[in-house]
Enzyme design. Structure first.
Site, PDB file in Angstrom:
ATOM      1  N   ARG A 175       0.866  -1.181   0.000  1.00  0.00           N
ATOM      2  CA  ARG A 175       0.000   0.000   0.000  1.00  0.00           C
ATOM      3  C   ARG A 175       0.904   1.232   0.000  1.00  0.00           C
ATOM      4  O   ARG A 175       1.506   1.555   1.008  1.00  0.00           O
ATOM      5  CB  ARG A 175      -0.904  -0.029   1.238  1.00  0.00           C
ATOM      6  CG  ARG A 175      -1.505   1.309   1.521  1.00  0.00           C
ATOM      7  CD  ARG A 175      -2.549   1.364   2.587  1.00  0.00           C
ATOM      8  NE  ARG A 175      -2.336   0.695   3.848  1.00  0.00           N
ATOM      9  CZ  ARG A 175      -1.727   1.246   4.907  1.00  0.00           C
ATOM     10  NH1 ARG A 175      -1.218   2.453   4.839  1.00  0.00           N
ATOM     11  NH2 ARG A 175      -1.623   0.574   6.026  1.00  0.00           N
ATOM     12  N   TYR A 234       3.901   5.228  11.713  1.00  0.00           N
ATOM     13  CA  TYR A 234       4.257   3.828  11.976  1.00  0.00           C
ATOM     14  C   TYR A 234       5.197   3.194  10.962  1.00  0.00           C
ATOM     15  O   TYR A 234       5.647   2.079  11.161  1.00  0.00           O
ATOM     16  CB  TYR A 234       2.993   2.977  12.134  1.00  0.00           C
ATOM     17  CG  TYR A 234       1.988   3.073  10.997  1.00  0.00           C
ATOM     18  CD1 TYR A 234       2.171   2.366   9.820  1.00  0.00           C
ATOM     19  CD2 TYR A 234       0.851   3.894  11.108  1.00  0.00           C
ATOM     20  CE1 TYR A 234       1.261   2.454   8.785  1.00  0.00           C
ATOM     21  CE2 TYR A 234      -0.067   3.989  10.074  1.00  0.00           C
ATOM     22  CZ  TYR A 234       0.136   3.261   8.914  1.00  0.00           C
ATOM     23  OH  TYR A 234      -0.776   3.358   7.892  1.00  0.00           O
ATOM     24  N   HIS A 249      -3.721   4.120   4.743  1.00  0.00           N
ATOM     25  CA  HIS A 249      -4.727   3.060   4.932  1.00  0.00           C
ATOM     26  C   HIS A 249      -6.088   3.585   4.507  1.00  0.00           C
ATOM     27  O   HIS A 249      -6.774   2.995   3.683  1.00  0.00           O
ATOM     28  CB  HIS A 249      -4.773   2.606   6.391  1.00  0.00           C
ATOM     29  CG  HIS A 249      -6.067   1.936   6.760  1.00  0.00           C
ATOM     30  ND1 HIS A 249      -6.427   0.710   6.244  1.00  0.00           N
ATOM     31  CD2 HIS A 249      -7.100   2.330   7.547  1.00  0.00           C
ATOM     32  CE1 HIS A 249      -7.621   0.384   6.712  1.00  0.00           C
ATOM     33  NE2 HIS A 249      -8.054   1.341   7.497  1.00  0.00           N
TER      34      HIS A 249
END
Lengths: 326, 380
Positions: free
Chosen positions: B258, B271, B262
């Protein structure tokens, strides 16, 4: 006319609906060779084959989830959850999908399916095998929630549920499975979902009940008649959702007094919705507050203490007398 | 008594045909006609450009939260392009490119993410399920569809999408298990994009691959380079043909990434390292497929402009959508509206007539959307 108990009556409904419509399939744990742990699907696999009466792997979410897929394809699955206490392992499928597919797809798809579950106490059973959880399903928009009270209406309502275009959660009282036999006409019949029945007419007080509690309410009415000379009207809801408010309100408008009886815990139970509906529809006709006789708000008591928890005739009679004396 | 080996050693294959350097394994190259290749390429460009446009529309407040697909175009299109219209496509919530391939009008998808339930309606007779948000819960539906197809004696195949995070859910296990036991025509396409919001794959499973999980369910599993559209196509073609021939389900793990957020309510800098993203940008599925198309002299001039125009027209149609009629919220809840809902509908109608109800949100700029699945709102 043949006299059948509720197990045989439900089995007859399944048999006749499967004969009538090749899209009707049954799936669940032990529903095939074993005929279900309560024998409701007895002999159906032999008659219709293992493609139509499917012994599924042991997984509630996938029983309902694959049932959803079958329904979206156009089949009419009748899913059996072995005990309603295990349905929380598929509750997300019911709430997230079964109840919502028609809305989410804006009418392109629908889950025309039936989810059968045995519920309720009175059979000296373990935890998760004795509870009444109808309030959870009655609260979900998009579902219908049906609880029959005897062999004849069980057969007719199950047939109606299978033909219904909307998903129906169908609760079967374990205590009623073998409780009594009743005349059931051999030819197929249906009762309308969403309609309550007046099980006994009376003008002094309305007792609202369903499922196994109908018998308790009827017996309480007998006691009130014999000992107090009071004519209680007994309503058999049959469908919890959508609730037949019209019949309830009409009865209480006539009697002015109501006691609601259910096995589910009292707080936030069906009795609360029924009492509110009476207030909204018949407030000025009420002579006394609506009373609820229900299980206590405890999660589980064990069958050794069950009789102190589930409503019985004496509790209903006492509540009725308090209502009458108000 | 000595210990004995019950099963031969299991093997899991990895398939790559066109690598990130543009090297082609000609022996494995799927036989796609120039028209088929052009259609695939166009869909990949459209998928990327639409995704970028949707992020901008979201930032402008014209769309609510949605899950961008950037980087996953090959996984989606390589697989979905093996289906016939009579087959079924079961999406999760990050399959925009696959949905457009299946015929979902772009403006409908935009409407969906602008909070219109109308956007979730498949076309008449279209064998696609609407977007399913609760992770992995759509997978048993795919198995049920496949069972029904088999029951009716139809040769339809079902393709179901999910992510790496979904493999931790019970519904994923149950669906794979039922599919194996029932031997039904489902192709499970796991887009392993390495991150389930902020949780990396190594914290999701201790399994070396997702593909190997198939073996426990008695079905073939294969891991493919998910950024290689030819490899995804080849694996999916094989799985779909096998399913249609009555040879049961398959699990395909597409190893992809990705490249974006998200959802539009997510901030991945919290993160994951920028270097990791940069590394995966080198493996962009579009770069290598463009090189492949150039080598075959199949690149069309002005394709990007053409695609942008198609998107612009869809955005215009989307923006011209009238404000939603609140009263239709009661439509399609039941086949026939029960009395209590008739009463509630009348109550709302009265409020609307008397001007007491708030205005509905139209596709014009709206207040910031709420996040999906535990995401905090991030100002960007």
């Amino acid at each position: 006319m043949t006299k059948l108990n509720m197990v045989k009556a439900l089995n007859l409904a399944l048999f006749q609906e499967m004969e009538r419509d090749p899209d009707v399939v049954i799936l669940g744990e032990d529903v095939g060779v074993d005929g279900g742990v309560f024998r409701v699907t007895d002999d159906l696999q032999r008659k219709f084959g293992s493609q139509r009466v499917i012994d599924s792997p042991l997984a509630e979410a996938a029983i309902i989830g694959t049932g959803v897929g079958m329904a979206l394809y156009g089949l009419r699955p009748v899913c059996e959850i072995q005990f309603s206490g295990f349905a929380f392992q598929c509750f997300h499928q019911i709430e997230n999908h079964v109840a919502r597919y028609r809305l989410r797809s804006q009418g392109r798809f629908a889950c025309s399916m039936v989810i059968r579950m045995p519920y309720g106490g009175g059979v000296r059973a373990l935890e998760h095998h004795t509870e009444s959880e109808e309030q959870f399903y009655a609260h979900i928009p998009g579902l219908k929630m049906v609880i029959p009270s005897g062999p004849r209406n069980a057969r007719a309502l199950l047939a109606a549920a299978i033909r219904d275009p909307d998903p129906v959660v169908f609760f079967e009282s374990k205590a009623l499975y073998h409780a009594a036999k009743e005349e059931v006409p051999p030819e197929s019949e249906t009762f309308p979902i969403g309609r309550a029945q007046v099980a006994r007419e009376g003008g002094d007080l309305t007792l609202v009940a369903y499922g196994a509690m109908l018998r308790v309410a009827r017996e309480a009415a007998d006691v009130l008649q014999a000992e107090d000379g009071v004519a209680a009207e007994v309503l058999d809801l049959l469908t919890i959702s959508p609730l037949d408010r019209e019949t309830i309100v009409a009865s209480v408008a006539k009697t002015g007094r109501a006691v609601v009886v259910h096995e589910a815990p009292r707080s936030f139970g069906p009795g609360a919705e029924i009492a509110a509906s009476i207030m909204e529809g018949a407030f000025l006709r009420l002579e006394a507050p609506v009373r609820r006789v229900a299980a206590h708000d405890v999660s589980f008591v064990g069958f050794a203490r069950e009789k102190a928890n589930v409503p019985d005739v004496a509790r209903v009679v006492a509540a009725a007398r308090e209502t009458l004396a108000f | 008594m000595p210990r004995t080996v019950l099963e031969p050693r299991f093997q899991v294959e990895y398939l790559s045909i066109l690598d990130s350097e543009g090297h082609l394994d000609a022996a494995l190259e799927p036989k796609l006609s120039p028209d088929e290749l052009r259609a695939l390429y166009r869909a990949m460009i459209l998928g990327r450009r639409l995704d970028e446009r949707m992020v901008r529309l979201q930032r402008q407040g014209r769309l609510g939260t949605f899950a961008p697909i950037k980087g996953q175009e090959a996984s989606q299109l390589g697989s979905v392009s093996t289906l016939r219209p009579t087959d079924w496509m079961v999406p999760s919530f990050r399959e925009t490119a696959a949905m457009v391939w299946r015929g979902w009008p772009i403006e409908k998808l935009l409407l969906f993410f602008a909070g219109y339930v109308e956007g979730g309606q498949p076309g008449e007779g279209q064998r696609d399920l609407p977007i399913a948000v609760p992770v992995a819960t759509q997978l048993p539906h795919a198995v049920g569809l496949a069972y029904a197809a088999q029951y009716r004696g139809e040769d339809a195949v079902v393709m179901a999408y999910f992510g790496d995070g979904a493999t931790s859910e019970g519904d994923c296990h149950e669906a794979l298990n039922f599919a194996g036991v029932w031997h039904v025509p489902v192709v499970f396409v796991c887009q392993n994009n390495q991150w389930a919001i902020s949780v990396p794959l190594k914290k999701q499973t201790h399994s070396k691959t997702i593909a190997q999980k198939a073996l426990a369910y008695g079905m073939p599993g294969i891991q493919v380079d998910g950024n290689d559209v030819l490899a995804v196509y080849a694996a999916a073609r094989e799985a779909v043909d096998r399913a249609r021939a009555g040879e049961g389900p398959t699990l395909i793990e597409c190893v992809t990434y990705r490249l974006g957020v998200h959802t539009t309510a997510d901030d991945p800098t919290k993160y994951r390292a920028e270097e990791e993203v940069k590394m995966w940008e080198q493996k962009d599925p579009l770069t290598r497929f463009t090189a492949y198309m150039r080598q075959k002299s199949l690149l069309e001039d002005g394709l990007e402009q053409q695609v942008d125009e198609e998107i612009a027209l869809a955005v215009e149609r989307f923006e011209a959508t009238p404000p939603p009629d609140p009263l239709t919220m009661f439509d399609h809840l039941y086949a026939e509206l029960p009395p209590h809902l008739v009463a509630q509908r009348e109550e709302l109608a009265r409020r609307l007539r008397e001007g007491g109800a708030p205005e509905p949100d139209a596709p014009a700029p709206t207040p910031r959307a709420t996040p999906m699945r535990g995401q905090r709102l991030t100002r960007r």
